[in-house]
Scaffold this active site. Structure first.
Site, mmCIF file in Angstrom:
data_model
loop_
_atom_site.group_PDB
_atom_site.id
_atom_site.type_symbol
_atom_site.label_atom_id
_atom_site.label_comp_id
_atom_site.label_asym_id
_atom_site.label_seq_id
_atom_site.Cartn_x
_atom_site.Cartn_y
_atom_site.Cartn_z
ATOM 1 N N HIS A 132 0.811 -1.233 0.000
ATOM 2 C CA HIS A 132 0.000 0.000 0.000
ATOM 3 C C HIS A 132 0.841 1.278 0.000
ATOM 4 C CE1 HIS A 132 -3.503 -2.466 0.682
ATOM 5 N NE2 HIS A 132 -3.098 -2.859 1.881
ATOM 6 N N GLY A 140 -1.991 2.267 4.983
ATOM 7 C CA GLY A 140 -2.347 0.879 5.325
ATOM 8 C C GLY A 140 -1.224 0.093 5.966
ATOM 9 N N ASP A 168 -2.839 -11.033 -1.141
ATOM 10 C CA ASP A 168 -3.215 -10.471 0.158
ATOM 11 C C ASP A 168 -4.731 -10.224 0.160
ATOM 12 O OD1 ASP A 168 -1.655 -8.713 2.516
ATOM 13 O OD2 ASP A 168 -3.614 -7.873 1.971
ATOM 14 N N HIS A 170 -6.211 -7.652 0.909
ATOM 15 C CA HIS A 170 -6.502 -6.265 0.516
ATOM 16 C C HIS A 170 -5.956 -5.975 -0.888
ATOM 17 C CE1 HIS A 170 -6.464 -6.403 4.949
ATOM 18 N NE2 HIS A 170 -7.535 -5.631 4.822
ATOM 19 N N ASP A 251 -3.359 -12.614 5.428
ATOM 20 C CA ASP A 251 -4.712 -12.245 5.881
ATOM 21 C C ASP A 251 -5.809 -12.865 5.026
ATOM 22 O OD1 ASP A 251 -3.894 -10.586 3.823
ATOM 23 O OD2 ASP A 251 -4.202 -8.712 4.924
ATOM 24 N N TYR A 290 -2.748 -10.969 10.420
ATOM 25 C CA TYR A 290 -2.926 -10.418 11.773
ATOM 26 C C TYR A 290 -3.254 -11.482 12.802
ATOM 27 C CZ TYR A 290 -2.681 -6.685 8.566
ATOM 28 O OH TYR A 290 -2.220 -5.877 7.564
HETATM 29 ZN ZN ZN Z 1 -3.812 -7.179 3.705
#
Ligand code: ZN
Length: 361
Positions: A132, A140, A168, A170, A251, A290
């Site tokens: 990001h 991010g 990922d 995201h 994630d 996470y």
């Molecule tokens: Zn991510």
């Protein structure tokens, strides 16, 4: 085929991001320690990551931003105008001791990984994947954008056709935007729809060579296989990439507290393995993640698969001793699954392939 290489650094053992940040959990260090305990980092497999110099960082990031981040990291404080302008010293992108060194080492590691890939060694750099990061600001949880530097290094090495695939949870927005105008770089991002940064819709083609595959909550192993086999591999066959860069945020795994995808690590290992085999030069990076248990198991096992190691039937006590003491504020103790502490591989998580997935193909 030369032996793959694991790019790492001891500084990832230091606490980072402050106490209450989602990244204030051990990730790279526990994955690395698991590999070491399993005997998977022997015989020259481990390469110590260099730091990127300011001159190197300024290839993509503005000199003003690089200087502001260094000063903020050294002083531990940031004036309001700088915070506003560069997005640092915020809840999202906090200041912490060693920040500049850590962020610039992640860039240096991705540059080194790309150099090794150009020499024919598949390079795994789990501390990379800060997809990001923007030229002039943090975003991010990412201060710099190390995947951009891996790609630039490969292009410098003469690569004319490069495929970047971002797995990922995201959207890989910073990487997509960085190369929107470069005809040599094709980007693909598979990410959960409706999540921050809310970009990367199916209609978003960036500068014309981006493909975005936003997927619904509960995205399962069967659905991943449909997208890899039905979209990513056919695209690769058309492009015939000379180099591949993969961002492998953890994630996207089931059990991550900040997203709602449901992949098993075995499905991701197989997908990454297939994508890594597409080109003579391959860089495999980490990314978000996470849940400290699923991150460590995913990345350790990914290295095991990429470097063709034998997996133990059960984890030895020394390996369990790495997983056992992990803690996470975002996961209730009763939700911590026994297998996260006792095994490396998840049970596969196949499921129905939903209409939205077929529509993406
Ligand atoms: Zn991510």
């Amino acid at each position: 085929m030369q032996a793959p290489v694991f790019v790492g650094h001891d500084l990832y053992r230091q606490a980072a991001y402050g106490r209450h940040h989602p990244l204030a959990i051990p990730r790279v260090e526990s994955a690395t320690e698991l590999c070491r305990t399993l005997g998977w980092l022997e015989n020259g497999a481990y390469c110590i990551s260099p730091h990127a110099s300011e001159a190197q960082l300024e290839r993509f990031h503005s000199a003003g931003y690089v200087a502001a981040l260094r000063t903020a990291s050294e002083t531990g404080s940031v004036p309001a105008g700088v915070r506003q302008r560069h997005g640092i010293g915020t809840m999202e992108n906090p200041l912490f001791p060693g920040l500049f060194e850590r962020a610039s080492t992640s860039v240096g590691g991705s540059i080194r990984a790309a150099e090794l890939a150009l020499q024919g060694r598949l390079a795994f750099h789990p501390a990379g994947g800060t997809h990001h990061g923007r030229p002039d600001r943090a975003s991010g949880f990412c201060y710099f954008n190390d995947p951009v530097f891996a790609i630039l290094t490969l292009l410098d090495g003469g690569v004319e056709r490069l495929l970047y695939v971002d797995l990922d949870a995201h959207h890989g927005d910073g990487v997509q935007d960085a190369f929107a105008q470069d005809p040599r770089v094709h980007t693909v991002s598979i990410h959960e729809q409706g999540r921050w940064p809310y970009t990367g819709g199916a209609e978003d083609v960036g500068g014309g060579r981006a493909r975005n595959l936003p997927v619904p909550r509960g995205f399962n192993d069967s659905e991943l296989a449909v997208l890899v086999d039905g979209v990513v591999l056919p695209l690769a066959q058309r492009i015939r990439p000379e180099a591949v860069v993969l961002t492998c945020g953890a994630d996207a795994l089931e059990g991550d507290p900040l997203s709602a995808m449901a992949l098993s690590n075995v499905a991701l290992w197989s997908a990454v393995e297939a994508l890594a085999a597409l080109a003579p030069a391959t860089v495999v990076l980490g990314g978000g993640g996470y849940n400290p248990w699923t991150v460590a198991r995913y990345w350790a096992g990914l290295w095991g698969r990429l470097s063709e190691k034998e997996f133990p039937r059960a984890l030895a006590p020394e390996a369990r001793a790495i997983l056992e003491p992990l803690r996470c504020d975002l996961i209730d103790e009763e939700d911590v699954r026994a297998e996260w502490r006792e095994t490396l591989a998840d049970a596969p998580n196949p499921g129905p392939v939903r209409r939205e997935i077929h529509d993406l193909v």
